[in-house]
Enzyme design. Sequence first.
Site, mmCIF file in Angstrom:
data_model
loop_
_atom_site.group_PDB
_atom_site.id
_atom_site.type_symbol
_atom_site.label_atom_id
_atom_site.label_comp_id
_atom_site.label_asym_id
_atom_site.label_seq_id
_atom_site.Cartn_x
_atom_site.Cartn_y
_atom_site.Cartn_z
ATOM 1 C CG ASP A 90 -1.680 1.188 1.483
ATOM 2 O OD1 ASP A 90 -2.378 1.585 0.548
ATOM 3 O OD2 ASP A 90 -1.626 1.760 2.587
ATOM 4 C CG LEU A 91 1.849 5.658 -1.765
ATOM 5 C CD1 LEU A 91 3.332 5.343 -1.888
ATOM 6 C CD2 LEU A 91 1.385 6.436 -3.002
ATOM 7 C CG ASP A 92 -1.563 7.656 0.774
ATOM 8 O OD1 ASP A 92 -0.493 7.947 0.242
ATOM 9 O OD2 ASP A 92 -2.665 8.059 0.361
ATOM 10 C CB THR A 129 0.515 10.794 1.903
ATOM 11 O OG1 THR A 129 0.480 9.401 1.696
ATOM 12 C CG2 THR A 129 1.621 11.405 1.089
ATOM 13 C CE LYS A 171 -4.443 6.800 9.344
ATOM 14 N NZ LYS A 171 -3.552 6.389 10.423
ATOM 15 C CB SER A 175 -2.004 3.035 -3.654
ATOM 16 O OG SER A 175 -2.530 4.267 -3.230
ATOM 17 C CB ALA A 176 -7.370 3.649 -2.248
ATOM 18 C CE LYS A 201 -5.913 -0.470 -0.956
ATOM 19 N NZ LYS A 201 -4.748 0.222 -0.372
ATOM 20 C CD GLU A 235 -3.809 -1.415 2.993
ATOM 21 O OE1 GLU A 235 -4.122 -1.084 1.828
ATOM 22 O OE2 GLU A 235 -3.950 -0.630 3.976
ATOM 23 C CG ASP A 236 -2.003 2.680 6.363
ATOM 24 O OD1 ASP A 236 -2.344 2.288 5.230
ATOM 25 O OD2 ASP A 236 -2.270 3.820 6.791
HETATM 26 P P1 B16 Z 1 -6.532 10.239 -3.407
HETATM 27 P P2 B16 Z 1 -3.653 4.140 0.152
HETATM 28 C C1 B16 Z 1 -5.550 6.032 0.146
HETATM 29 O O1 B16 Z 1 -4.255 5.605 -0.175
HETATM 30 C C2 B16 Z 1 -5.556 6.844 1.424
HETATM 31 O O2 B16 Z 1 -5.228 6.025 2.536
HETATM 32 C C3 B16 Z 1 -6.924 7.433 1.647
HETATM 33 O O3 B16 Z 1 -6.934 8.213 2.826
HETATM 34 C C4 B16 Z 1 -7.293 8.293 0.428
HETATM 35 O O4 B16 Z 1 -8.583 8.844 0.553
HETATM 36 C C5 B16 Z 1 -7.232 7.409 -0.827
HETATM 37 O O5 B16 Z 1 -5.942 6.856 -0.959
HETATM 38 C C6 B16 Z 1 -7.539 8.188 -2.084
HETATM 39 O O6 B16 Z 1 -6.500 9.086 -2.309
HETATM 40 O O7 B16 Z 1 -7.456 11.300 -2.943
HETATM 41 O O8 B16 Z 1 -5.072 10.671 -3.464
HETATM 42 O O9 B16 Z 1 -6.968 9.592 -4.701
HETATM 43 O O10 B16 Z 1 -3.539 4.063 1.629
HETATM 44 O O11 B16 Z 1 -4.619 3.122 -0.468
HETATM 45 O O12 B16 Z 1 -2.300 4.191 -0.547
HETATM 46 MG MG MG Z 2 -2.746 3.194 3.411
#
Ligand code: B16
Ligand code: MG
Length: 218
Positions: A9-11, A17, A45, A114-115, A145, A169-170
């Site tokens: 996962d990224l964030d 982030t 998240k 990542s989302a 997710k 994953e966090d």
């Molecule tokens: P964006 P991940 C997710 O990233 C974040 O955890 C989540 O808080 C955020 O709303 C989502 O990406 C969408 O991000 O607005 O940049 O498209 O944890 O799946 O890497």
């Molecule tokens: Mg994350």
Amino acid sequence: MSQKAIIFDLDGVIVDTAKFHFLAWKKLANDLGFDFTVAQNEELKGVSRVDSLNKILNWGNKQLTEEAFNRQMQLKNENYLSYVDRMDKGEVLPGVQKVLDYLNENNIPYALGSASKNARHILEKIDLKDGFTAIVDGTDVSKAKPDPEVFLIAAEKLNVAPEDCIVFEDSVAGIWAANKGEMTSIGIGEEKTLYEADYIFSDFTEISIEFLKNLLQK
Ligand code: B16
Ligand code: MG
């Protein structure tokens, strides 16, 4: 032994982030005249941008027209990107590079799952984009997710069976997604939140190469 692979996962896993998302969503809520708690933020998240805004509006008991909803999403993203623009390699979370070095040296494929629709841009900012065999992000999926779609597409692109994938994953939503995809789930964060993961570490400095080696040999 079949080929294993890693999905990150990224964030909250590679970079923090999540703190920037929190600041940007908080500003949006405050501008609309309400607030939400750090505990509520935990529920955002790993959740897509649209789903996050729906949840936040629900907490504040607010309704927006479709146009205003889209405008708020755009404003939030612009605010979020103003933080992202200041990022560089120094933002990579402690212990992550050590794991990536091990995977690179041993030709173990890894992907991003990542989302975020900003994932590719963030990977470029922190100079990690080239190492990934595949990048799957919010622009590639139709189901967010906790649906396992993002990780299943990553497994397909890695050419590895889902059960041979190990997901870092966090978020609770992400752990559910990995578990539903029949992958090994590793939670990065607190046990009280991520207890459904197969393994939990507070951060990457706690993950030894020995542990990784054993997991990759299972
Ligand atoms: P964006 P991940 C997710 O990233 C974040 O955890 C989540 O808080 C955020 O709303 C989502 O990406 C969408 O991000 O607005 O940049 O498209 O944890 O799946 O890497
Ligand atoms: Mg994350």
